[in-house]
Enzyme design. Structure first.
Site, short mmCIF file in Angstrom:
data_model
loop_
_atom_site.label_atom_id
_atom_site.label_comp_id
_atom_site.label_asym_id
_atom_site.label_seq_id
_atom_site.Cartn_x
_atom_site.Cartn_y
_atom_site.Cartn_z
N VAL A 76 1.22 -1.20 -0.14
CA VAL A 76 0.08 0.47 0.13
C VAL A 76 0.73 0.98 -0.02
CG1 VAL A 76 -1.60 1.34 1.43
CG2 VAL A 76 -1.80 -1.11 1.35
N THR A 100 1.18 1.09 7.99
CA THR A 100 1.67 0.03 8.36
C THR A 100 0.43 -1.28 9.73
OG1 THR A 100 2.33 1.08 11.16
CG2 THR A 100 3.82 1.47 9.40
N VAL A 146 -12.25 1.87 6.87
CA VAL A 146 -13.68 0.93 6.72
C VAL A 146 -13.43 1.35 5.64
CG1 VAL A 146 -15.73 0.31 6.96
CG2 VAL A 146 -14.11 1.82 9.09
N LEU A 174 -13.15 3.20 -0.43
CA LEU A 174 -14.41 3.22 -0.22
C LEU A 174 -15.26 4.63 0.62
CD1 LEU A 174 -16.32 0.56 -0.77
CD2 LEU A 174 -16.19 1.47 -2.56
N GLY A 198 -3.41 -11.50 -1.83
CA GLY A 198 -3.09 -10.38 -0.57
C GLY A 198 -4.34 -9.46 -0.01
N ASP A 211 -11.65 -8.38 12.83
CA ASP A 211 -11.43 -7.08 11.58
C ASP A 211 -13.10 -6.64 11.06
OD1 ASP A 211 -9.27 -5.72 10.19
OD2 ASP A 211 -10.68 -6.68 8.46
N LYS A 228 -14.03 -2.63 12.88
CA LYS A 228 -14.84 -1.48 11.52
C LYS A 228 -15.67 -1.51 12.02
CE LYS A 228 -12.14 -3.76 7.97
NZ LYS A 228 -12.21 -4.31 6.57
N GLY A 248 -7.85 -4.19 -1.21
CA GLY A 248 -6.56 -3.76 -2.10
C GLY A 248 -5.88 -2.94 -2.28
#
Ligand code: ADP
Ligand code: ASP
Ligand code: MG
Length: 814
Positions: A475, A554, A608, A612, A663, A677, A681, A796
């Site tokens: 990223v 990170t 989150v 988006l 990934g 996770d 969020k 991504g």
């Protein structure tokens, strides 16, 4: 007659001296020229340093002497043919005098102001000699005259005052008989009525030239230096500074008084008295227009003409009820300072008369404090006033312009610009003539202050944003690539100059305060220093650049623990790291408060739904007064990918492996599969919706088996997936039998949140969610039945990087 003055850099090397000579020859073709020269660049400082060493009984003054001698002989050797023994022996004998003087200082271990003037005079006396002899050796019609025989002063050594009458008489009489077409005069040096060597103050060669120009009433005075005129601010500190074409005498005087070193402040007065324009020119670029200072009223839309600064300021504050309404109080105060020969640079008094605050040179501060405390001893012991407060290491920054008084809101703009950049203002003064507004700030903030003020008042067009990135995995790399790619677009369309100033990961870090060259940052990174999280922060603070943004790419807890420190330094934080926002509610709240208090944005849109606009949309709903009652969402790109690919023809283990390979999962896939996770969020969304909630409050019934959950390592976890394949097949079969799709869903309803695997029937908006997509449905008072839906790729590197980038731009546009 023209009077030209050349400064230290202009006569600092054989190459530059040759430039000076050719400028003089050009002028001499039309009219006689008088040329005032400074010492060779840096020599006055070197002489003072040698003197200080000798005074301290430090024998290394001899080394300094040798260095000074070498600088001059190197120049002589290149300029004057070797055969000329006479000149060489003359210069040798001058250096003998200098050596004797330094030896004397060493012997008696004393350097009085009187001796100091003898010492520093040497610089101009020798430079003028070398230049005149060089010209003569080339057959030019030139003569050197020692200004000490013309300029007469009192004996205020190191900053002597001129006897104008005598001086003017001497100058007129000398030049009325002078036959040569070019006259070389040493600047800075003079003699007292009693015949002692004096000097006109540091930078005083400009003044010498003005005195000669005024005495002879020449048409123009030219000050040739190493920059192309008087700039909107010091060009050595602000790259974007621009030369000012025209200035009034008053503006030039204010700018130079407030620190624009390019012109020695007293220079303006003699020129103004007889109305001689002063032209500032660049010896290194004679073709540049330069600055003309005159009494011409300059019509310009710009109310602020320039910004200058004076460093090494001390601020003294006298406070107490005993001062109120007592006439003569300030008079007494300033008389004490005058007795001590202390120059007051700035004064402010609150209208309550309860306190008075003034700025002086740092070096006078202790003497001033002592003198005032002694003089007001009585009042202090009666508690009518407090002992004087003293602060050091401050600077004055001043906005200057003749027309500021006609424009409202300039000081407001000045102070809000400084405030936005967390530059604390210690005192403010505005001259009654309103040609100047000054603020006293910490010296360490000067560069930042000049740059932001310059940007605000002169550039408006572009705003510089300084980015520090930690984490350069997939990223981080993409983010750097996007910033590089969009740089000119942003500059052109949004007037943003986004620069990356620091890059680090867990091993290395490097910086470039001018902006890292992004074409080859990876090879620079290869040779970078060892990194540490605190060291990266310290450097960002030390650079103290305006509009700084720290970007956390990170997943590190230790990095997230630094956000508070960054925000307190007015450095904005942009993070895709979820740890800070999904940690304790207390910490989340504290970061929001610090962000507000220190005016440093804290943005984490990518926490989150990657790129988006989820958090932003929610924030806008809340800010505009809507009430979010329910959120239904698929927030895990990785789980969505896994359940979209899993079937009775593929095993669960391989499907998870594939997701990790592509990934889409966290480095430890258990964080995704356990639902943690997703829980983080929905927790963040709940908090953004003003719900006080912690991770433990979220209902999370895992679809994993006991064995999966109790696995001891990632490898072990994968083994248990194989062992429990039947369990996953059961989940799949049930959904298929019910004509449903498996989706991992997060829900928020009126303050409560839960996450879990659900069977989604056909027709439901989640049913057809493909690949790694996310979907978030907001049910609100304004969207009660048909929700507001945000949908798209939720994982991504590319989209996450673009989400971070959008946050950076948002801060830049703010
Ligand atoms: P010289 O030796 O030619 O007299 P100085 O060093 O005294 O030169 O003055 C020129 C320097 O003044 C510039 O190199 C620059 O660093 C500094 N300076 C400070 N403020 C300004 C300003 N507003 N415009 C131009 N120069 C400035
Ligand atoms: N040489 C002196 C100084 O450095 C005077 C000058 O250059 O104007 O202060
Ligand atoms: Mg100067």
């Amino acid at each position: 007659m023209n009077v030209l003055k050349f400064g230290g850099t202009s006569v600092g090397s054989p190459k530059n001296i040759n430039k000076v000579i050719s400028i003089l020859e050009n002028y001499a073709e039309k009219d006689n020229v008088t040329c005032v020269v400074s010492a060779v660049g840096g020599i006055t400082d070197k002489l003072l340093k040698a003197g200080a060493l000798a005074q301290k009984k430090d024998a290394s003054y001899k080394k300094s002497f040798k260095a000074i001698k070498k600088i001059h002989f190197d120049i002589v050797e290149e300029l004057i043919p070797k055969k000329n023994k006479k000149i060489v022996s003359q210069i040798e004998s001058k250096f003998e005098e200098l050596r004797d003087l330094l030896d004397g200082i060493f012997l008696i271990n004393e350097l009085s102001p009187k001796t100091s003037d003898k010492l520093t005079s040497f610089g101009e006396l020798i430079s003028s000699y070398i230049i005149a002899e060089t010209m003569e050796s080339r057959g030019i019609d030139v003569k050197r005259k020692n200004s000490q025989e013309l300029i007469i002063t009192n004996d205020d050594f190191t900053k002597a005052e001129i006897d104008t009458k005598l001086t003017n008489k001497n100058i007129k009489s000398y030049f009325s008989d002078a036959k040569q077409s070019i006259t070389i005069l040493p600047g800075f040096v003079a003699k007292s009525v009693s015949g002692e060597q004096t000097t006109l103050g540091r930078g005083g060669s400009d003044f010498t030239a003005a005195i000669v120009a005024a005495a002879l009433k020449v048409e123009r005075l030219e000050i040739w230096t190493d920059v192309s005129g008087m700039f909107t601010t010091n060009p050595k500190l602000v790259k974007q500074a621009l030369p000012i074409k025209k200035l009034s005498y008053q503006e030039a005087m204010e700018l130079s008084h407030f620190g624009a070193k390019v012109l020695y402040p007293p220079t303006v007065q003699p020129a103004l008295d007889v109305n001689i324009p002063i032209h500032i020119k660049n010896t290194l670029h004679p073709e540049h227009e330069g600055t003309i200072i005159s009494n011409e009223v300059v019509s310009t839309k710009k109310s602020v003409k320039g910004i200058s600064n004076i460093n090494n300021i001390a601020l003294l504050t006298l406070e107490g009820s005993g001062m109120v309404g007592i006439p003569g109080f300030s008079k007494r105060l300033f008389e004490i300072l005058a007795q001590e020969k202390i120059n007051v640079i700035l004064i402010t008094q609150a209208s309550s008369e309860h306190s008075i605050c003034f700025g002086i040179d740092d070096k006078d501060a202790d003497i001033a404090k002592q003198a005032i405390d002694t003089a007001f001893e009585n009042e202090i012991s009666l508690h009518k006033i407090e002992p004087i407060q003293l602060e050091k290491e401050l600077s004055i920054v001043a906005l200057i312009g003749d027309h500021m008084k006609n424009h409202q809101g300039i000081s407001g703009k000045m102070f809000s610009t400084l405030g936005k950049n967390n530059i604390n203002i210690r005192a403010i003064a505005q001259g009654a003539s309103e040609k100047n507004i000054s603020a006293v700030i910490a010296q360490k903030d000067v560069k930042k202050a000049l740059n932001t003020l310059h940007e605000r008042f002169f550039e408006v067009k572009t705003k510089q944003v300084n980015v520090f990135i930690t984490g350069v995995g997939n990223v981080g790399e993409k983010l750097i690539e996007q910033i590089q790619q969009q740089h000119s677009f942003l500059q052109k369309n949004l007037k943003l100059n986004v620069r990356i100033v620091g890059i680090s990961n867990s091993r290395k870090m490097f910086f470039n305060s001018d902006g890292i060259n992004l074409n080859n940052w990876t090879s620079q990174f290869h040779y970078a220093d060892k990194s540490n999280i605190k060291g990266f922060f310290d450097k960002a603070v030390e650079l103290n650049l305006r509009n700084s943004i720290f970007v956390d790419v990170t997943a590190s807890e230790a990095v997230a623990a630094m956000y508070a420190d960054y925000l307190k330094q007015n450095i904005a934080v942009v993070a895709c790291n979820k740890i800070a926002c999904s940690g304790t509610f207390e910490n989340y709240k504290k970061l929001q408060e610090l962000s507000l208090k220190y005016n440093a944005p804290f943005l984490y849109e990518t926490n989150v739904g990657a790129g988006l606009p989820v958090i932003n949309t929610l924030n806008n709903l809340v800010a505009s007064g809507d009430k979010v009652t329910s959120i239904q969402a698929v927030l895990s790109g990785s789980l969505n990918f896994i359940f979209n690919n899993y079937s009775d023809r593929k095993n669960f283990h391989d499907t998870v492996k594939q997701a990790q390979y592509e990934g889409y999962t966290e480095p430890d896939p258990r964080i995704d599969l356990s639902g943690v996770d997703v829980a983080r969020k929905i927790l963040i969304l709940a908090r953004e919706n003003k719900t006080n909630i912690d991770l433990e409050d979220i209902d999370n019934v895992s679809f994993l088996t006991e064995k999966n959950l109790n696995s001891t390592s990632i490898d072990h976890f994968y083994d248990t997936l194989i062992e429990d394949e039947a369990h996953f097949q059961k989940l799949y079969a049930s959904a298929k039998a019910n004509n449903c799709q498996l989706k991992y869903v997060a829900e928020y309803n009126n303050g409560k949140a839960k996450v879990g695997l659900r069977e989604i029937p056909e027709g439901h908006p989640f049913y057809n969610l493909k690949g790694k997509d996310n979907i978030i449905m907001f049910y609100t008072e304004r969207y009660p039945d048909l929700p507001l839906i945000v949908r798209g790729a939720g994982a991504g590197a590319d989209v996450t990087a673009s989400g971070l980038f959008a946050d950076i731009i948002r801060i830049g546009n703010n």
